[in-house]
Design an enzyme around this catalytic site. Sequence first.
Site, PDB file in Angstrom:
ATOM      1  N   CYS A   2       0.824  -1.212   0.000  1.00  0.00           N
ATOM      2  CA  CYS A   2       0.000   0.000   0.000  1.00  0.00           C
ATOM      3  C   CYS A   2       0.860   1.266   0.000  1.00  0.00           C
ATOM      4  O   CYS A   2       1.986   1.252   0.495  1.00  0.00           O
ATOM      5  CB  CYS A   2      -0.868   0.032   1.241  1.00  0.00           C
ATOM      6  SG  CYS A   2      -1.796  -1.457   1.506  1.00  0.00           S
ATOM      7  N   ARG A  27       4.737   0.170  -6.275  1.00  0.00           N
ATOM      8  CA  ARG A  27       4.809  -0.669  -5.082  1.00  0.00           C
ATOM      9  C   ARG A  27       3.873  -1.873  -5.182  1.00  0.00           C
ATOM     10  O   ARG A  27       3.997  -2.810  -4.405  1.00  0.00           O
ATOM     11  CB  ARG A  27       4.428   0.162  -3.849  1.00  0.00           C
ATOM     12  CG  ARG A  27       5.379   1.313  -3.586  1.00  0.00           C
ATOM     13  CD  ARG A  27       4.840   2.221  -2.509  1.00  0.00           C
ATOM     14  NE  ARG A  27       4.725   1.532  -1.243  1.00  0.00           N
ATOM     15  CZ  ARG A  27       5.618   1.601  -0.263  1.00  0.00           C
ATOM     16  NH1 ARG A  27       6.693   2.340  -0.408  1.00  0.00           N
ATOM     17  NH2 ARG A  27       5.435   0.966   0.858  1.00  0.00           N
ATOM     18  N   TRP A  76      -3.130  -2.644  -1.407  1.00  0.00           N
ATOM     19  CA  TRP A  76      -2.768  -4.013  -1.793  1.00  0.00           C
ATOM     20  C   TRP A  76      -3.477  -4.896  -0.778  1.00  0.00           C
ATOM     21  O   TRP A  76      -3.113  -4.920   0.404  1.00  0.00           O
ATOM     22  CB  TRP A  76      -1.251  -4.166  -1.714  1.00  0.00           C
ATOM     23  CG  TRP A  76      -0.695  -5.419  -2.310  1.00  0.00           C
ATOM     24  CD1 TRP A  76      -0.312  -5.615  -3.603  1.00  0.00           C
ATOM     25  CD2 TRP A  76      -0.416  -6.649  -1.633  1.00  0.00           C
ATOM     26  NE1 TRP A  76       0.170  -6.882  -3.767  1.00  0.00           N
ATOM     27  CE2 TRP A  76       0.120  -7.550  -2.574  1.00  0.00           C
ATOM     28  CE3 TRP A  76      -0.578  -7.092  -0.315  1.00  0.00           C
ATOM     29  CZ2 TRP A  76       0.502  -8.843  -2.248  1.00  0.00           C
ATOM     30  CZ3 TRP A  76      -0.203  -8.383   0.013  1.00  0.00           C
ATOM     31  CH2 TRP A  76       0.338  -9.250  -0.959  1.00  0.00           C
ATOM     32  N   ASN A 102      -1.535   2.013   6.020  1.00  0.00           N
ATOM     33  CA  ASN A 102      -0.688   0.899   5.563  1.00  0.00           C
ATOM     34  C   ASN A 102      -0.347   0.060   6.783  1.00  0.00           C
ATOM     35  O   ASN A 102      -0.075   0.618   7.846  1.00  0.00           O
ATOM     36  CB  ASN A 102       0.640   1.407   4.991  1.00  0.00           C
ATOM     37  CG  ASN A 102       0.485   2.118   3.688  1.00  0.00           C
ATOM     38  OD1 ASN A 102      -0.609   2.220   3.148  1.00  0.00           O
ATOM     39  ND2 ASN A 102       1.588   2.640   3.176  1.00  0.00           N
ATOM     40  N   GLU A 484      18.531 -16.402  -8.360  1.00  0.00           N
ATOM     41  CA  GLU A 484      18.083 -15.064  -8.749  1.00  0.00           C
ATOM     42  C   GLU A 484      17.550 -15.058 -10.185  1.00  0.00           C
ATOM     43  O   GLU A 484      16.521 -14.452 -10.470  1.00  0.00           O
ATOM     44  CB  GLU A 484      19.241 -14.062  -8.577  1.00  0.00           C
ATOM     45  CG  GLU A 484      18.936 -12.639  -9.007  1.00  0.00           C
ATOM     46  CD  GLU A 484      17.805 -11.979  -8.227  1.00  0.00           C
ATOM     47  OE1 GLU A 484      17.324 -12.550  -7.248  1.00  0.00           O
ATOM     48  OE2 GLU A 484      17.379 -10.883  -8.647  1.00  0.00           O
ATOM     49  N   LYS A 488      13.772 -14.015 -11.166  1.00  0.00           N
ATOM     50  CA  LYS A 488      13.481 -12.933 -12.129  1.00  0.00           C
ATOM     51  C   LYS A 488      12.490 -13.430 -13.170  1.00  0.00           C
ATOM     52  O   LYS A 488      11.520 -12.760 -13.487  1.00  0.00           O
ATOM     53  CB  LYS A 488      14.749 -12.454 -12.857  1.00  0.00           C
ATOM     54  CG  LYS A 488      15.697 -11.591 -12.105  1.00  0.00           C
ATOM     55  CD  LYS A 488      15.266 -10.162 -11.901  1.00  0.00           C
ATOM     56  CE  LYS A 488      14.477  -9.935 -10.661  1.00  0.00           C
ATOM     57  NZ  LYS A 488      15.020  -9.994  -9.373  1.00  0.00           N
ATOM     58  N   GLU A 491       8.894 -14.193 -11.617  1.00  0.00           N
ATOM     59  CA  GLU A 491       8.102 -13.078 -11.113  1.00  0.00           C
ATOM     60  C   GLU A 491       7.555 -12.186 -12.221  1.00  0.00           C
ATOM     61  O   GLU A 491       6.454 -11.670 -12.088  1.00  0.00           O
ATOM     62  CB  GLU A 491       8.807 -12.288 -10.004  1.00  0.00           C
ATOM     63  CG  GLU A 491      10.084 -11.600 -10.343  1.00  0.00           C
ATOM     64  CD  GLU A 491      10.799 -10.969  -9.133  1.00  0.00           C
ATOM     65  OE1 GLU A 491      10.204 -10.820  -8.058  1.00  0.00           O
ATOM     66  OE2 GLU A 491      11.983 -10.629  -9.276  1.00  0.00           O
ATOM     67  N   HIS A 507      19.499 -36.399  -7.608  1.00  0.00           N
ATOM     68  CA  HIS A 507      18.744 -36.847  -6.435  1.00  0.00           C
ATOM     69  C   HIS A 507      17.255 -36.574  -6.581  1.00  0.00           C
ATOM     70  O   HIS A 507      16.545 -36.525  -5.570  1.00  0.00           O
ATOM     71  CB  HIS A 507      19.325 -36.204  -5.174  1.00  0.00           C
ATOM     72  CG  HIS A 507      20.760 -36.572  -4.972  1.00  0.00           C
ATOM     73  ND1 HIS A 507      21.152 -37.839  -4.599  1.00  0.00           N
ATOM     74  CD2 HIS A 507      21.900 -35.863  -5.173  1.00  0.00           C
ATOM     75  CE1 HIS A 507      22.471 -37.889  -4.539  1.00  0.00           C
ATOM     76  NE2 HIS A 507      22.950 -36.701  -4.890  1.00  0.00           N
TER      77      HIS A 507
HETATM   78  C1  G6P Z   1       9.931  -7.931  -2.625  1.00  0.00           C
HETATM   79  C2  G6P Z   1      10.526  -7.439  -3.942  1.00  0.00           C
HETATM   80  C3  G6P Z   1      11.852  -8.128  -4.199  1.00  0.00           C
HETATM   81  C4  G6P Z   1      12.796  -7.894  -3.036  1.00  0.00           C
HETATM   82  C5  G6P Z   1      12.170  -8.339  -1.709  1.00  0.00           C
HETATM   83  C6  G6P Z   1      12.984  -7.842  -0.525  1.00  0.00           C
HETATM   84  O1  G6P Z   1       9.569  -9.256  -2.740  1.00  0.00           O
HETATM   85  O2  G6P Z   1       9.632  -7.692  -4.997  1.00  0.00           O
HETATM   86  O3  G6P Z   1      12.424  -7.608  -5.377  1.00  0.00           O
HETATM   87  O4  G6P Z   1      13.978  -8.594  -3.254  1.00  0.00           O
HETATM   88  O5  G6P Z   1      10.869  -7.767  -1.559  1.00  0.00           O
HETATM   89  O6  G6P Z   1      12.908  -6.439  -0.485  1.00  0.00           O
HETATM   90  P1  G6P Z   1      13.982  -5.504   0.163  1.00  0.00           P
HETATM   91  O7  G6P Z   1      13.444  -4.119  -0.036  1.00  0.00           O
HETATM   92  O8  G6P Z   1      14.049  -5.886   1.616  1.00  0.00           O
HETATM   93  O9  G6P Z   1      15.263  -5.730  -0.541  1.00  0.00           O
END
Ligand code: G6P
Length: 612
Positions: A2, A27, A76, A102, A484, A488, A491, A507
């Site tokens: 939010c 956000r 959200w 929020n 990672e 990517k 998501e 395994h």
């Molecule tokens: C969310 C974002 C990610 C990020 C994670 C941790 O899931 O979409 O991209 O890695 O939060 O966020 P931070 O601000 O703590 O790095």
Amino acid sequence: MCGIIGFAGDKEAVSILVEGLKRLEYRGYDSAGVAIVSPEGELQVKKSKGRLAVLESHLSEEKPLRGKIGIGHTRWATHGEANDQNAHPHVGQEGKIAVVHNGIIENYLEIKNSLIKKGIHFTSDTDTEVIVQLLEYYYKKYNNLMDAVYKVLHRIKGAYAMGILCSDCPGQMLAARKDAPLLIGYGTDGNYIASDVTALLAHTRKVTYLEDDEVAVLTADQVQIFDSDRCLAEKIIHTVAWDVAAAEKGGYSHFMLKEIMEQPEAVQKTISPRIMEGKICLEELEQAGDFLENITRIYIVACGSAYHVGMIGKYTLEKMLHIPTEACLASEFRYSEPLLGESTLVIVISQSGETLDSMAALREAKKQGAKVLSIVNVMGSSIARESDVVLYTWAGPEIAVATTKAYTTQMVLLVMFAVYYGERLQRIGEKEYGEIVNGLLQLPEKIQRVLDDVDEFQKTAAKYFNHSSVFYIGRNLDYALGLEGSLKLKEISYIHSESYAAGELKHGTISLIEPGTLVIALATYAPLIEKTLSNIVEVKSRGARVIGLATEETAPVIKDQATDLFVIPKVHPVLQPVLGVVPLQLYAYYVALNRGCDIDKPRNLAKSVTVE
Ligand code: G6P
């Protein structure tokens, strides 16, 4: 998650609020709304499910909202589905007070039930509505808004950042916070509240951070902040280094692409001020006295991509420092009863500095007497403020939900920390120290070389965007990098993807490999390249299509097994993932683009996760 924006000034509020909400869109949200009080005390609210465009069209079709003071929100959904009724602002049944919030009010049901018994009628399923109904209840009882606000803050449990308007006080906006970010902005045309500094950059860079349990009272020309005892608090006004252009797309089709392309500059800014005459200088740690003395155990705690940086950090820190190091998911760490103490160093990594689980882990660490170092991108954020020492990544504002430049700068800074600390402990040789420093200095130029191959990643993505499942495999740092790369892809493209330690395939996972399965084989870690090659051959001989990622050094070893091959420049092994992640980011980006996904705002995801 939010977002909140509020304005009290000498201009009509509605366009300022809507423009502020647009800057908070990144956000993640599913509904939006605004409330404005006219000078005569008329409280007007418009809110709707869906994107901001829906709200804007309501605002333009119907009677314009008039007034120079207002609050806005992007929601959200947590409690109650995304619909018009559950969207914020919420208004009490007397129609006098409006609230945006929020966070989560944990004891909302108990309060709701007691208010229902008193005859108060609720119109939404949200936890937020109890705030506004309770406020009106106390306001009616005490006839004083500040008394009512403090009463409510004593009664509610949980996390909140909130903005409050009251039709009886048409020149005033109130704000309060606990465990959720809220800033006050000092502009020339009025004063602001916002949950995120990017919402304010177009108006002001002068801000102060509201602390837990503080209450702010804003008018067009004054801001007063009171502490939990209702005494006036002395606040420092900070000047934010970011400018408004940094938070705009600047000609790119998506923030994600812009932020990928900004990585050479972001890495440069993170490194340059910290290398002097061939030496890594981390002033923040120099000034912290014996902070790094007698550390016997390290935990790196983070969420999402920042946790993946922690995985890479585990390998690097143990190698450089010879101190046992664990990477932990913050959401697990806080409930795992970790055994911490004075000789434990907890490194919290967070782009936003506001992720609730990471924040909770930090507090647990401090409670148990551990030392807390954080790696954070947003200045003045909660994690930064509560850590013993902060190392800032200088990545600039990151808007796309899928992190890119924050991830690379976090990796760079963690390596710098490892090398700096390793030298202090005399556990890293002069030669290796020099090689890594040189490697660091060459990084921006080498990242640029990878980016210059963008067409190649685009072409490969166009070939494979229809695969419904993708496997990433690698060993050691390549395994951490695969996590990672896989995140990517899933998501932003919604393709199922998983990352496995290549040696683990046999395994279980190898049973999923069949003719045509897409495997992205990460083969940049030279010390284990022969072993990785064996794993590539294993999937290849079961019919997998292999996209290889290799360096100039390792490419000849795997090239015959790869259907497609990305080759990146070679750099010191501990820095290799910084280059390795770039093709993975671009590949994910172009796959998502081919699939027509909403890249900057993927479904169900939020940039900053401020709830558990
Ligand atoms: C969310 C974002 C990610 C990020 C994670 C941790 O899931 O979409 O991209 O890695 O939060 O966020 P931070 O601000 O703590 O790095």
